[in-house]
Structures are given as C-alpha cells and as structure tokens.
Scaffold this motif. Structure first.
Motif, PDB file in Angstrom:
ATOM      1  N   ALA A   5       0.828  -1.213   0.000  1.00 27.69           N
ATOM      2  CA  ALA A   5       0.000   0.000   0.000  1.00 27.69           C
ATOM      3  C   ALA A   5       0.857   1.256   0.000  1.00 27.69           C
ATOM      4  N   PHE A   6       2.042   1.183   0.608  1.00 30.53           N
ATOM      5  CA  PHE A   6       2.948   2.331   0.631  1.00 30.53           C
ATOM      6  C   PHE A   6       3.581   2.560  -0.740  1.00 30.53           C
TER       7      PHE A   6
ATOM      8  N   LYS B 261       5.334   8.196  -6.336  1.00 29.36           N
ATOM      9  CA  LYS B 261       5.942   8.688  -7.573  1.00 29.36           C
ATOM     10  C   LYS B 261       7.423   9.010  -7.390  1.00 29.36           C
ATOM     11  N   ARG B 262       7.805   9.423  -6.185  1.00 26.86           N
ATOM     12  CA  ARG B 262       9.182   9.865  -5.936  1.00 26.86           C
ATOM     13  C   ARG B 262      10.137   8.686  -6.030  1.00 26.86           C
ATOM     14  N   VAL B 263      11.240   8.886  -6.724  1.00 26.08           N
ATOM     15  CA  VAL B 263      12.278   7.869  -6.869  1.00 26.08           C
ATOM     16  C   VAL B 263      13.617   8.474  -6.506  1.00 26.08           C
TER      17      VAL B 263
ATOM     18  N   SER C 220      16.313   2.460 -10.085  1.00 25.80           N
ATOM     19  CA  SER C 220      15.922   1.985 -11.407  1.00 25.80           C
ATOM     20  C   SER C 220      14.403   1.945 -11.461  1.00 25.80           C
ATOM     21  N   GLY C 221      13.822   2.412 -12.551  1.00 23.19           N
ATOM     22  CA  GLY C 221      12.378   2.416 -12.686  1.00 23.19           C
ATOM     23  C   GLY C 221      11.828   3.819 -12.656  1.00 23.19           C
ATOM     24  N   ALA C 222      10.795   4.035 -13.448  1.00 25.55           N
ATOM     25  CA  ALA C 222      10.189   5.361 -13.521  1.00 25.55           C
ATOM     26  C   ALA C 222       9.435   5.701 -12.247  1.00 25.55           C
ATOM     27  N   VAL C 223       8.899   4.699 -11.569  1.00 24.15           N
ATOM     28  CA  VAL C 223       8.224   4.865 -10.281  1.00 24.15           C
ATOM     29  C   VAL C 223       8.699   3.725  -9.379  1.00 24.15           C
ATOM     30  N   PRO C 224       8.541   3.877  -8.055  1.00 24.05           N
ATOM     31  CA  PRO C 224       9.083   2.846  -7.149  1.00 24.05           C
ATOM     32  C   PRO C 224       8.576   1.433  -7.427  1.00 24.05           C
TER      33      PRO C 224
ATOM     34  N   ARG D 268      13.001  -4.751   7.454  1.00 23.94           N
ATOM     35  CA  ARG D 268      13.179  -4.645   6.004  1.00 23.94           C
ATOM     36  C   ARG D 268      12.068  -3.813   5.361  1.00 23.94           C
ATOM     37  N   LEU D 269      10.903  -3.786   5.977  1.00 23.38           N
ATOM     38  CA  LEU D 269       9.788  -2.985   5.477  1.00 23.38           C
ATOM     39  C   LEU D 269      10.216  -1.567   5.108  1.00 23.38           C
ATOM     40  N   PHE D 270      11.106  -0.988   5.889  1.00 28.50           N
ATOM     41  CA  PHE D 270      11.468   0.412   5.688  1.00 28.50           C
ATOM     42  C   PHE D 270      12.426   0.607   4.512  1.00 28.50           C
ATOM     43  N   ASP D 271      12.896  -0.488   3.920  1.00 27.12           N
ATOM     44  CA  ASP D 271      13.742  -0.368   2.737  1.00 27.12           C
ATOM     45  C   ASP D 271      12.951  -0.011   1.484  1.00 27.12           C
ATOM     46  N   VAL D 272      11.628  -0.074   1.545  1.00 27.84           N
ATOM     47  CA  VAL D 272      10.840   0.231   0.344  1.00 27.84           C
ATOM     48  C   VAL D 272      10.681   1.734   0.132  1.00 27.84           C
ATOM     49  N   GLY D 273      11.093   2.556   1.070  1.00 31.67           N
ATOM     50  CA  GLY D 273      10.955   4.004   0.907  1.00 31.67           C
ATOM     51  C   GLY D 273      11.938   4.734   1.777  1.00 31.67           C
ATOM     52  N   GLY D 274      12.056   6.017   1.573  1.00 38.13           N
ATOM     53  CA  GLY D 274      12.975   6.830   2.356  1.00 38.13           C
ATOM     54  C   GLY D 274      12.336   7.261   3.662  1.00 38.13           C
ATOM     55  N   ALA D 275      12.656   8.492   4.059  1.00 38.34           N
ATOM     56  CA  ALA D 275      12.195   8.989   5.346  1.00 38.34           C
ATOM     57  C   ALA D 275      10.681   9.105   5.421  1.00 38.34           C
ATOM     58  N   THR D 276      10.009   9.125   4.276  1.00 36.06           N
ATOM     59  CA  THR D 276       8.550   9.213   4.276  1.00 36.06           C
ATOM     60  C   THR D 276       7.934   8.043   5.031  1.00 36.06           C
ATOM     61  N   ALA D 277       8.563   6.889   4.954  1.00 35.14           N
ATOM     62  CA  ALA D 277       8.026   5.706   5.629  1.00 35.14           C
ATOM     63  C   ALA D 277       8.085   5.829   7.145  1.00 35.14           C
TER      64      ALA D 277
END
Length: 408
Positions: free
Chosen positions: A255-256, A261-263, A268-272, A345-354
């Motif tokens: 869901a996160f 949109k931010r990468v 790699s990839g246009a979106v996460p 590991r969950l927090f590896d899918v995003g930066g500080a936003t997570a």
C-alpha cells in the motif's frame, strides 16, 4: 453429528467482515492507546469466543486448524486482539483437555453464551521459582483468594479471570491450581498499567485480589507432571499472531509503494513499484508471510490430530505430544527471526517518508518484538538442540522467579 465442524467458507463469511471492521481503526487505536473494547464486543457478538466450544454445548465446534487460521487473519487486522484473547482460548482448550467431564459443561455453556475469560498467572518481583504468593485459603468454611498478578493479558476485556494460585493442601511441583472468579466480583481490581512499547492494547496489566470469595467448584487442579498439548496451544497463539503481523507488513508495504511517484536518482524504474530492488524487498516480505503462515498451520495440524484422537476417545501417546511440542518450538525459533527481520526490512521500500508517525509502520516491529519476548526463543532453541543431540524430553511446564543461592 455432534463433532461436525463448520466449513471454512461458513467461518469466513461470519468473521471476515468483523476483521475488516477491526482493521479499519487498528493503527489509530494503537496510536491513541485506546483499548479495543468495541472490537472485543464485535467479536463476542459474532460468536468468535465460542469457536472451539462443541456444538452440543452451544458453540461453533471449529477445529484447531480453523481456529488458528482465523487467529492469523485477526492478527493481520490488529495483532493486539489475538494476544488479548489468548488466555480465553487457552482456558477453553484446558476445559476440553484437562477438566473432568462433570466439570466441563457449565464452563463451556458460559463461553457459548458470550463470556470472555482472562488470565492472571505471572507475578512480578523476585519470588522464588515454583512458588506463588497468590493463594486460595479456607476461612470459616469458605474459600478466599488473595494476591497480585502482572501480565494479566486480556483481563480488562474479560468477564471471568482464571487465576493461578497456591493452595496449602497441594504440592505445586505436582499440581497447578486455578481459581475462577468473575472480574466484577467484590475484591477484584483490574489496573491498566501495562507500559511495554508494543502490544499496547492487550490489557496486560496488574490484577489484585483482596479476599475474593471463590466457590469450591470454581477451584480446579490439574497435573503438571505429564506431557500436555497445552504448552503448544499457548505458544501457537504467538506464532499465529506473528504470522498475521507478517501479512500486515506485506500489506502495508504494498500500500505504501503502489501510489508513490518519488524515486531516487540512483534507483531503477520510472516509479518505485517498477524498481527491481523495491520489487525484491516486497518479494522478501511476501515470502516471510508465506513461510510464517505455513509454520503456524503445521503446528495447528498437529494439534488438530491430537484433538481428533481426543474426540474419538483414543489415548494420546507421549511421542505425539512431544512431536507437537517440538513443532511449536521450531516454528517459534524460525518465525520470530523472520518476522522481526521483515518488520525492519519494510522500511527499505521508501525513504524517510516511511518513518512518518502518521503511518505508524513502526508498530509492526514493536508488536513483533514484544511477542518474541514471551517464552524467550533462545531457551526454545536450546531445548530443540538438546532433544536432537540427546533425545531429551522437551520442557512442558516452566515458571519464572529467583533461584535459591547455593548456600541457602
């Protein structure tokens, strides 16, 4: 047929809408530390507490496999609730397994009518191993209960509480005694003082008993010396809850990521969601949820086999009981490490936003870590290793406290 269980589809239709309703407010409840009385009432009204009560006593007659499958789903919705109800389902199983036939019917009927049972087992402080300061005693021909317990998980939600007590006329090394009292009885005080950083809504605080009257038929003794399925029953609640947390981690990670949109410039990839590394993390989280669920199901399958033999009136061999206990221990060892790793590991899918407090993604690690601290996994791993090397019998009963000094 009295022992015909409901179908899985019937149980799903009955309880999944309740789980969905519970999940909607789970993160906010935990953030505000608002005890889940409403959620417990929704489950009670749906008959959740009577899942394992046989049909002939007014319950749903579900199998152990069905119970724990639903516990995993409930834990995915809100991991506080399976732990809050662990004592309740443990009590029901104890009634089925360890109460005499003449003792069973009244307690099963109470559960079928909606009663929730809590727990008052562990005592805080430096009491001696094997001794309890909470006691039942006779005075003027009546039984009274006095003492204080901590980690009274679920008791703030409960109608009755099963209190582990010492009585002068039994040997605590041989027998465990339960005193069963209503939580609204005179002399019972429940305190919401659980201050752990996880599982905050399990109502795991202090319960005090000040000369509480206890009916003689509400004092039950059972042996502590033989092999028992009850240790695996209680442990599987933690394993199944961890499996539910693993599913919730996967759900929240997806869901996160999906709408983001931010990468990173070096990604790699246009979106996460198109980044191979993010996909890898999601795959790892999904795999953890899968394996944790399988492990819980395997222990539940062993308990289901025991239950079917019991219903057929067949004796339970020590070999079978040892096998199920070892299954529970092995599942605890592997699931604990895997789910704690996934919660990080969950927090590896995003930066500080997570990390934003409003997302409350940290609750998964805090709750998993709290569950993992019960019945510490290091001791289970040692027991499993000792059995593998030396064919030693696993530990079915244990306690906490201080050891006497060698000079004492």
């Amino acid at each position: 047929m009295p022992h015909t269980p409901p179908t899985d589809a019937e149980l799903a239709a009955r309880f999944r809408p309740v789980f969905s309703r519970i999940a909607e407010g789970a993160a906010q409840r935990e953030h505000e530390r608002a005890l889940a009385h409403d959620a417990i009432d929704w489950l009670r009204d749906a008959g959740f507490g009577a899942l394992r009560v046989p049909r002939e006593h007014g319950g749903l007659g579900a199998t152990p496999e069905q119970l724990y499958e639903l516990i995993i789903e409930l834990a995915e919705a809100d991991s506080n609730l399976p732990q809050a109800l662990r004592a309740h389902f443990g009590f029901v199983e104890r009634v089925l397994v360890e109460f005499s036939p003449e003792q069973r019917a009244p307690w099963l009927r109470r559960v079928a009518d909606g009663a929730i049972f809590g727990n008052a087992t562990t005592e805080a402080g430096d009491g001696a191993l094997g001794e309890l300061r909470t006691r039942v005693f006779r005075e003027n021909g009546a039984w009274l209960l006095s003492g204080e317990k901590f980690y009274s998980t679920g008791t703030l939600y409960a109608d009755w509480v099963a209190v582990t007590v010492q009585r002068d006329d039994t040997d605590p090394a041989q027998w465990r005694t339960l005193a069963l009292v209503r939580t609204d009885a005179q002399g019972v005080e429940r305190i919401d003082d659980w201050n752990g950083f996880g599982q905050r809504l399990t109502a795991s605080g202090t319960t005090r008993f000040d000369r509480v009257p206890v009916e003689a038929t509400h004092i039950v003794d059972f042996s502590r010396t033989g092999a028992t399925p009850m240790t695996a029953v209680f442990q599987l609640f933690h394993i199944a809850t961890l499996a539910g947390i693993a599913r919730a981690i996967e759900r929240d990670a997806i869901a996160f990521v999906q709408p983001r949109k931010r990468v990173f410039s070096h990604g790699s990839g246009a979106v996460p969601r198109e980044d191979p590394l993010v996909q890898q993390v999601i795959g790892q989280l999904s795999s953890t949820a899968f394996v944790a669920t399988l492990a819980a199901r395997e222990v539940a399958r062993g308990l289901g086999e025991i239950d079917r033999l019991r219903l057929q009136g067949e004796p339970l061999s020590e070999e079978l009981l040892v096998d199920v206990e070892l299954r529970a221990g092995k599942a605890q060892v592997i699931v604990t490490d895997a789910v704690l790793g996934a919660a990080t590991r969950l927090f590896d899918v995003g930066g500080a936003t997570a990390l934003q407090e409003s997302r409350r993604l940290d609750r998964h690690w805090r709750n998993a870590r709290t569950l993992a601290s019960h019945n510490p996994v290091i001791y289970k791993a040692r027991v499993i290793g000792d059995h593998a090397l030396n064919d030693t019998r696993p530990t079915f009963y244990w306690g906490v406290g201080t050891r006497a000094s060698p000079s004492a």
